[in-house]
Design an enzyme around this catalytic site. Sequence first.
Site, mmCIF file in Angstrom:
data_model
loop_
_atom_site.group_PDB
_atom_site.id
_atom_site.type_symbol
_atom_site.label_atom_id
_atom_site.label_comp_id
_atom_site.label_asym_id
_atom_site.label_seq_id
_atom_site.Cartn_x
_atom_site.Cartn_y
_atom_site.Cartn_z
ATOM 1 N N GLY A 175 59.135 57.913 55.586
ATOM 2 C CA GLY A 175 58.093 56.886 55.523
ATOM 3 C C GLY A 175 57.578 56.540 54.139
ATOM 4 O O GLY A 175 56.467 56.031 54.010
ATOM 5 N N THR A 176 58.381 56.779 53.087
ATOM 6 C CA THR A 176 57.884 56.408 51.755
ATOM 7 C C THR A 176 57.792 54.878 51.612
ATOM 8 O O THR A 176 56.897 54.370 50.935
ATOM 9 C CB THR A 176 58.771 56.965 50.608
ATOM 10 O OG1 THR A 176 60.079 56.416 50.716
ATOM 11 C CG2 THR A 176 58.837 58.471 50.644
ATOM 12 N N ASN A 177 58.701 54.170 52.239
ATOM 13 C CA ASN A 177 58.612 52.701 52.176
ATOM 14 C C ASN A 177 57.434 52.186 53.002
ATOM 15 O O ASN A 177 56.767 51.236 52.602
ATOM 16 C CB ASN A 177 59.928 52.056 52.616
ATOM 17 C CG ASN A 177 60.980 52.146 51.531
ATOM 18 O OD1 ASN A 177 60.804 51.600 50.439
ATOM 19 N ND2 ASN A 177 62.055 52.867 51.791
ATOM 20 N N MET A 199 66.366 53.793 62.060
ATOM 21 C CA MET A 199 67.777 54.141 62.265
ATOM 22 C C MET A 199 68.377 53.595 63.562
ATOM 23 O O MET A 199 69.450 54.029 63.973
ATOM 24 C CB MET A 199 67.943 55.668 62.216
ATOM 25 C CG MET A 199 67.588 56.267 60.869
ATOM 26 S SD MET A 199 68.529 55.546 59.509
ATOM 27 C CE MET A 199 70.090 56.379 59.732
ATOM 28 N N LYS A 200 67.689 52.675 64.205
ATOM 29 C CA LYS A 200 68.247 52.064 65.416
ATOM 30 C C LYS A 200 68.629 50.619 65.109
ATOM 31 O O LYS A 200 67.937 49.951 64.326
ATOM 32 C CB LYS A 200 67.223 52.093 66.554
ATOM 33 C CG LYS A 200 66.906 53.481 67.043
ATOM 34 C CD LYS A 200 68.078 54.055 67.822
ATOM 35 C CE LYS A 200 67.838 55.503 68.189
ATOM 36 N NZ LYS A 200 69.022 56.141 68.781
ATOM 37 N N ILE A 201 69.694 50.170 65.740
ATOM 38 C CA ILE A 201 70.105 48.773 65.534
ATOM 39 C C ILE A 201 69.429 47.922 66.596
ATOM 40 O O ILE A 201 69.519 48.211 67.794
ATOM 41 C CB ILE A 201 71.640 48.649 65.593
ATOM 42 C CG1 ILE A 201 72.231 49.406 64.398
ATOM 43 C CG2 ILE A 201 72.079 47.188 65.575
ATOM 44 C CD1 ILE A 201 73.736 49.453 64.348
ATOM 45 N N LEU A 202 68.748 46.865 66.142
ATOM 46 C CA LEU A 202 68.053 45.985 67.080
ATOM 47 C C LEU A 202 69.064 45.063 67.757
ATOM 48 O O LEU A 202 70.020 44.607 67.119
ATOM 49 C CB LEU A 202 67.000 45.158 66.337
ATOM 50 C CG LEU A 202 65.858 45.974 65.706
ATOM 51 C CD1 LEU A 202 65.047 45.108 64.745
ATOM 52 C CD2 LEU A 202 64.949 46.577 66.777
ATOM 53 N N ASN A 206 64.386 43.975 56.104
ATOM 54 C CA ASN A 206 64.899 45.348 56.025
ATOM 55 C C ASN A 206 65.139 45.728 54.564
ATOM 56 O O ASN A 206 65.312 44.858 53.712
ATOM 57 C CB ASN A 206 66.226 45.436 56.792
ATOM 58 C CG ASN A 206 66.810 46.831 56.799
ATOM 59 O OD1 ASN A 206 66.076 47.825 56.943
ATOM 60 N ND2 ASN A 206 68.115 46.947 56.646
ATOM 61 N N HIS A 252 67.795 48.127 52.276
ATOM 62 C CA HIS A 252 69.055 48.862 52.373
ATOM 63 C C HIS A 252 69.363 49.484 51.003
ATOM 64 O O HIS A 252 69.255 48.804 49.984
ATOM 65 C CB HIS A 252 70.181 47.925 52.798
ATOM 66 C CG HIS A 252 71.471 48.636 53.018
ATOM 67 N ND1 HIS A 252 71.724 49.397 54.143
ATOM 68 C CD2 HIS A 252 72.580 48.746 52.243
ATOM 69 C CE1 HIS A 252 72.928 49.931 54.035
ATOM 70 N NE2 HIS A 252 73.463 49.548 52.900
HETATM 71 C C1 GRF Z 1 65.608 54.415 52.548
HETATM 72 O O1 GRF Z 1 66.539 54.878 51.619
HETATM 73 C C2 GRF Z 1 66.047 53.104 53.142
HETATM 74 O O2 GRF Z 1 66.718 52.283 52.242
HETATM 75 C C3 GRF Z 1 67.000 53.560 54.207
HETATM 76 O O3 GRF Z 1 66.378 54.700 54.750
HETATM 77 C C4 GRF Z 1 65.551 55.318 53.775
HETATM 78 C C5 GRF Z 1 64.162 55.409 54.328
HETATM 79 O O4 GRF Z 1 63.290 56.145 53.498
HETATM 80 N N1 GRF Z 1 67.285 52.500 55.146
HETATM 81 P P1 GRF Z 1 61.746 56.266 53.842
HETATM 82 O O5 GRF Z 1 61.630 56.776 55.264
HETATM 83 O O6 GRF Z 1 61.125 54.913 53.685
HETATM 84 O O7 GRF Z 1 61.219 57.248 52.859
#
Ligand code: GRF
Length: 194
Positions: free
Chosen positions: A20-22, A95-98, A112, A114
């Site tokens: 969840g850092t993003n 990690m799920k594809i919609l 998203n 990536h």
């Molecule tokens: C990130 O590297 C993102 O690009 C990928 O999964 C990771 C998620 O990191 N899709 P976080 O959970 O946001 O820390």
Amino acid sequence: MVKLIGKKKISCAVFISGRGTNLESIFKYSKKTNSKISIKLVISNNSDALGINFAKNNKVTCKIIKYKNIKKAEKEILNYLELHNIKFIFLAGFMKILSKNFIKKFKNKIINIHPSLLPKYKGLNTHIRVIANNEKFSGCTVHFVNETLDSGKIILQKKVKILKEDNAKSLAKRILEEENKLYPKAIKKVFLRF
Ligand code: GRF
């Protein structure tokens, strides 16, 4: 909540599966006076996701969705989105594809991140593949989600140099730092028109 002049912030949801850092960087950005978004809902398919704690600590409603049956799971998610009047979705390590159906319902409203310089290295294990191919650069991409995996319109990218001593783990760490800066910038760009 900070009010935009004469306008309410746009209700958004963040979908996560892990750390969840993003989520954290998007949430912090949403709290800025000049941001046009408000994070009203976090969806996680994983009950052990660390990001859930962040959501709870910051008083954001968080729903854990069991993904045994994709149709049921997405129906449940759509109900929550409606309940919270969600207009935009940010996928942040989800990690799920919609399904195509789900994406159609939020056409051009799902974003998203990536961890590669798309269109290169779509899909999983990007850093391992990048290192194995002796690439000089990798990076991260924020893009709109369409019906094809990691293929929607690119909003912003950040290039990261690969160092001689890099392995997948060290590269992932440096790219993640850039991801956390890039996601809010990309959101800001998208919401300029609102
Ligand atoms: C990130 O590297 C993102 O690009 C990928 O999964 C990771 C998620 O990191 N899709 P976080 O959970 O946001 O820390």
